[in-house]
Motif scaffolding. Structure first.
Motif, PDB file in Angstrom:
ATOM      1  N   ASP A 124       0.826  -1.219   0.000  1.00 26.29           N
ATOM      2  CA  ASP A 124       0.000   0.000   0.000  1.00 26.29           C
ATOM      3  C   ASP A 124       0.856   1.263   0.000  1.00 26.29           C
ATOM      4  OD1 ASP A 124      -2.329  -1.426  -0.059  1.00 26.29           O
ATOM      5  OD2 ASP A 124      -2.752  -1.253   2.082  1.00 26.29           O
ATOM      6  N   MET A 125       2.095   1.144   0.516  1.00 18.37           N
ATOM      7  CA  MET A 125       3.020   2.275   0.530  1.00 18.37           C
ATOM      8  C   MET A 125       3.757   2.424  -0.801  1.00 18.37           C
ATOM      9  SD  MET A 125       4.741   1.746   4.297  1.00 18.37           S
ATOM     10  CE  MET A 125       3.751   1.679   5.795  1.00 18.37           C
ATOM     11  N   ASP A 126       3.300   1.658  -1.817  1.00 18.72           N
ATOM     12  CA  ASP A 126       3.881   1.676  -3.167  1.00 18.72           C
ATOM     13  C   ASP A 126       5.260   1.036  -3.241  1.00 18.72           C
ATOM     14  OD1 ASP A 126       1.651   2.858  -4.345  1.00 18.72           O
ATOM     15  OD2 ASP A 126       2.343   4.869  -3.847  1.00 18.72           O
ATOM     16  N   HIS A 127       5.578   0.174  -2.282  1.00 20.22           N
ATOM     17  CA  HIS A 127       6.807  -0.608  -2.377  1.00 20.22           C
ATOM     18  C   HIS A 127       6.542  -1.853  -3.216  1.00 20.22           C
ATOM     19  CE1 HIS A 127       8.913   1.842   0.508  1.00 20.22           C
ATOM     20  NE2 HIS A 127       7.992   1.644   1.432  1.00 20.22           N
ATOM     21  N   GLN A 128       7.590  -2.346  -3.859  1.00 17.42           N
ATOM     22  CA  GLN A 128       7.525  -3.639  -4.530  1.00 17.42           C
ATOM     23  C   GLN A 128       7.820  -4.704  -3.475  1.00 17.42           C
ATOM     24  OE1 GLN A 128       6.723  -4.374  -7.725  1.00 17.42           O
ATOM     25  NE2 GLN A 128       6.369  -2.201  -8.180  1.00 17.42           N
ATOM     26  N   VAL A 129       6.875  -5.637  -3.284  1.00 15.56           N
ATOM     27  CA  VAL A 129       6.945  -6.555  -2.150  1.00 15.56           C
ATOM     28  C   VAL A 129       6.836  -8.004  -2.611  1.00 15.56           C
ATOM     29  CG1 VAL A 129       5.923  -7.176   0.082  1.00 15.56           C
ATOM     30  CG2 VAL A 129       5.839  -4.798  -0.709  1.00 15.56           C
ATOM     31  N   GLY A 130       7.657  -8.871  -2.018  1.00 23.32           N
ATOM     32  CA  GLY A 130       7.533 -10.312  -2.199  1.00 23.32           C
ATOM     33  C   GLY A 130       7.295 -10.959  -0.848  1.00 23.32           C
ATOM     34  N   LEU A 131       6.422 -11.950  -0.803  1.00 21.92           N
ATOM     35  CA  LEU A 131       6.138 -12.690   0.429  1.00 21.92           C
ATOM     36  C   LEU A 131       6.449 -14.155   0.173  1.00 21.92           C
ATOM     37  CD1 LEU A 131       5.051 -13.062   3.274  1.00 21.92           C
ATOM     38  CD2 LEU A 131       2.724 -12.958   2.368  1.00 21.92           C
ATOM     39  N   LEU A 140      -0.807 -10.985  -6.298  1.00 21.36           N
ATOM     40  CA  LEU A 140      -2.089 -10.478  -5.823  1.00 21.36           C
ATOM     41  C   LEU A 140      -2.338  -9.106  -6.427  1.00 21.36           C
ATOM     42  CD1 LEU A 140      -4.526 -10.842  -3.902  1.00 21.36           C
ATOM     43  CD2 LEU A 140      -3.196  -9.661  -2.159  1.00 21.36           C
ATOM     44  N   GLU A 141      -1.308  -8.275  -6.407  1.00 20.93           N
ATOM     45  CA  GLU A 141      -1.297  -6.979  -7.067  1.00 20.93           C
ATOM     46  C   GLU A 141      -0.021  -6.906  -7.893  1.00 20.93           C
ATOM     47  OE1 GLU A 141      -3.744  -4.930  -6.907  1.00 20.93           O
ATOM     48  OE2 GLU A 141      -4.873  -5.658  -5.169  1.00 20.93           O
ATOM     49  N   SER A 142       0.085  -5.892  -8.734  1.00 22.01           N
ATOM     50  CA  SER A 142       1.281  -5.793  -9.569  1.00 22.01           C
ATOM     51  C   SER A 142       2.545  -5.609  -8.748  1.00 22.01           C
ATOM     52  CB  SER A 142       1.130  -4.624 -10.555  1.00 22.01           C
ATOM     53  OG  SER A 142       0.968  -3.400  -9.847  1.00 22.01           O
ATOM     54  N   ASN A 143       2.390  -5.131  -7.499  1.00 22.44           N
ATOM     55  CA  ASN A 143       3.561  -4.913  -6.646  1.00 22.44           C
ATOM     56  C   ASN A 143       3.571  -5.817  -5.412  1.00 22.44           C
ATOM     57  OD1 ASN A 143       1.408  -3.592  -5.377  1.00 22.44           O
ATOM     58  ND2 ASN A 143       2.731  -2.027  -4.484  1.00 22.44           N
ATOM     59  N   LEU A 144       2.811  -6.924  -5.455  1.00 26.59           N
ATOM     60  CA  LEU A 144       2.793  -7.873  -4.346  1.00 26.59           C
ATOM     61  C   LEU A 144       2.747  -9.298  -4.892  1.00 26.59           C
ATOM     62  CD1 LEU A 144       2.708  -8.726  -1.417  1.00 26.59           C
ATOM     63  CD2 LEU A 144       0.279  -8.145  -1.329  1.00 26.59           C
ATOM     64  N   GLY A 145       3.917  -9.971  -4.857  1.00 22.18           N
ATOM     65  CA  GLY A 145       4.020 -11.344  -5.330  1.00 22.18           C
ATOM     66  C   GLY A 145       4.200 -12.304  -4.172  1.00 22.18           C
ATOM     67  N   GLU A 172      12.814  -6.734  -9.397  1.00 21.80           N
ATOM     68  CA  GLU A 172      13.241  -5.688  -8.463  1.00 21.80           C
ATOM     69  C   GLU A 172      12.256  -5.617  -7.291  1.00 21.80           C
ATOM     70  OE1 GLU A 172      15.873  -3.653  -8.671  1.00 21.80           O
ATOM     71  OE2 GLU A 172      16.623  -4.302 -10.630  1.00 21.80           O
ATOM     72  N   LEU A 173      12.769  -5.844  -6.068  1.00 20.63           N
ATOM     73  CA  LEU A 173      11.923  -5.791  -4.877  1.00 20.63           C
ATOM     74  C   LEU A 173      12.482  -4.786  -3.881  1.00 20.63           C
ATOM     75  CD1 LEU A 173      11.014  -9.479  -3.857  1.00 20.63           C
ATOM     76  CD2 LEU A 173       9.588  -7.811  -5.047  1.00 20.63           C
ATOM     77  N   ASP A 174      11.582  -4.069  -3.236  1.00 20.65           N
ATOM     78  CA  ASP A 174      11.985  -3.247  -2.094  1.00 20.65           C
ATOM     79  C   ASP A 174      12.057  -4.090  -0.833  1.00 20.65           C
ATOM     80  OD1 ASP A 174      12.095  -0.668  -3.440  1.00 20.65           O
ATOM     81  OD2 ASP A 174       9.918  -0.825  -3.606  1.00 20.65           O
ATOM     82  N   TYR A 175      11.094  -5.017  -0.693  1.00 20.81           N
ATOM     83  CA  TYR A 175      11.046  -5.855   0.509  1.00 20.81           C
ATOM     84  C   TYR A 175      10.716  -7.297   0.135  1.00 20.81           C
ATOM     85  CZ  TYR A 175      10.944  -1.650   3.422  1.00 20.81           C
ATOM     86  OH  TYR A 175      11.252  -0.464   4.036  1.00 20.81           O
TER      87      TYR A 175
END
Length: 376
Positions: free
Chosen positions: A118-125, A158-163, A200-203
């Motif tokens: 939600d903070m516009d970071h690119q995130v992987g879980l 789930l979203e373009s920035n959440l894999g 490319e991931l921020d987190y």
């Protein structure tokens, strides 16, 4: 359970070649087997790092060949190089741990990932709980499949920035038990780190199983050389949980992981009175639903109470809970998250608790904790 024949699962098809065979998951006998997809995709045979070089003697001699010693274990250098190349595009790597199960660790991992996205970071879980993968459900991704390309395994987005990546996506039947020994778990974790193309991931948030077992040793072995930020440890206020958290903190110190902080989850019950349910007990001890009567009474006689929050301590925190423990052990205390039925419902439904105003008790507490982490 596995039987004594090459670790063949009891529910395997007749003439199973064995999960370590090169034809595992691909042979004619594998057709329709509930283990087919897992056997076809997981690494075969022993860790190649143990096949090259020689284990040094106690005197310190020996030829390592293409291996190196990490935390007392030989690691194949090509594996480390491949993992470092994958992780080179990940800025921050955070491990989420818990001393015991049932404290809300996976719920925290999921909501942390939602918040960072939600903070516009690119995130992987990454879910490395091999035997109990719950992340697919907590992100509403049950039933999704993993796809492969020339770049490797693609996360489920789930979203373009959440894999998301989990063994849960590889199970043909979500009710099937994964009965694996340590080497197979370690092999899959290594493959997740080597073969998943995150970009490319921020987190990268890594949700680990409870305790300090094979999965924890493996993830630390593989990620330490890539610059892991550290670990967040989730607990409840009860002493039974805090005892195990002390062991988790000890583990982190022994293997050189920075403890980013401890989160006290389920820290007291919080619920709007208007959402409470009420019951009456008869003299015989029978219970009857009195919700409609109670809310009507409050609305007529004390309507201002409908906007109040009912609070109750679920666990005994008379010994100071996680905050006192953190002070004693010299680790950061990140904050408390109340036991909020709306947060539990969001996790069950696979959605973010920040998407609406329903999680009025837990969402603000989680936001404060996550802001501390991002600012650190």
């Amino acid at each position: 359970m596995e039987n004594g024949n090459q670790g063949i699962p009891e529910n395997a098809n007749k003439h199973c070649p064995g999960p370590q065979s090169e034809s595992a998951g691909k042979a004619d006998a594998c057709a329709g087997c509930p283990n087919q997809q897992i056997c076809a995709t997981t690494p075969k045979g022993p860790d190649p790092g143990l096949l090259k070089g020689k284990v040094p003697s106690c005197g310190g001699g020996g030829d390592f060949g293409d291996t190196m010693l990490v935390m007392g274990h030989l690691i194949f250098l090509s594996d480390l190089v491949a993992i470092m190349e994958r992780m080179a595009t990940v800025k921050h790597k955070i491990l989420v741990l818990s001393g015991k199960g049932g404290v809300g660790k996976s719920t925290f991992s999921a909501q942390l990932s939602f918040a960072l996205a939600d903070m516009d970071h690119q995130v992987g879980l990454l879910d490395i709980d091999i035997c109990g993968p719950s992340i697919p459900k907590m992100l509403g991704l049950e039933g999704q499949d993993i796809h492969q390309s020339n770049l490797g395994w693609s996360p489920v987005y789930l979203e373009s920035n959440l894999g998301v990546m989990s063994i849960g996506f590889m199970l043909p039947d979500p009710n099937e038990a994964v009965i694996w020994r340590g080497p197979r778990k370690n092999g899959l974790i290594k493959q997740f780190l080597k073969d998943v193309h995150w970009g490319e991931l921020d987190y990268l948030v890594v949700d680990a199983p409870p305790g300090t077992s094979d999965e924890h040793i493996s993830i630390v072995q593989f990620l330490q050389a890539t610059g892991m930020d550290g670990a967040i440890i989730v607990t409840t206020p009860q002493q039974v949980s805090l005892i195990d958290v002390r062991k988790e903190i000890s583990f982190c110190k022994k293997v050189g992981i920075q403890v980013l902080g401890v989160v006290e989850n389920m820290s007291g019950f919080r619920q709007s009175i208007s959402n409470l349910k009420f019951a009456k007990l008869s003299e015989a001890g029978d219970e009857s639903n009195a919700t409609e009567w109670a809310l009507s009474y409050i609305k007529t006689n004390a309507p201002e109470l409908l906007s109040a929050i009912a609070c109750s301590d679920v666990f005994d925190d008379s010994r100071g809970g996680a905050a006192k423990m953190c002070m004693e052990l010299g680790v950061p205390f990140l904050g408390k998250v109340p036991l909020d039925p709306q947060l539990c419902r969001a996790a069950e439904e696979g959605r973010s608790c920040f998407a609406d105003q329903k999680c009025s008790a837990s969402a603000p507490a989680l936001r404060r904790i996550i802001k501390k982490l991002v600012a650190a």
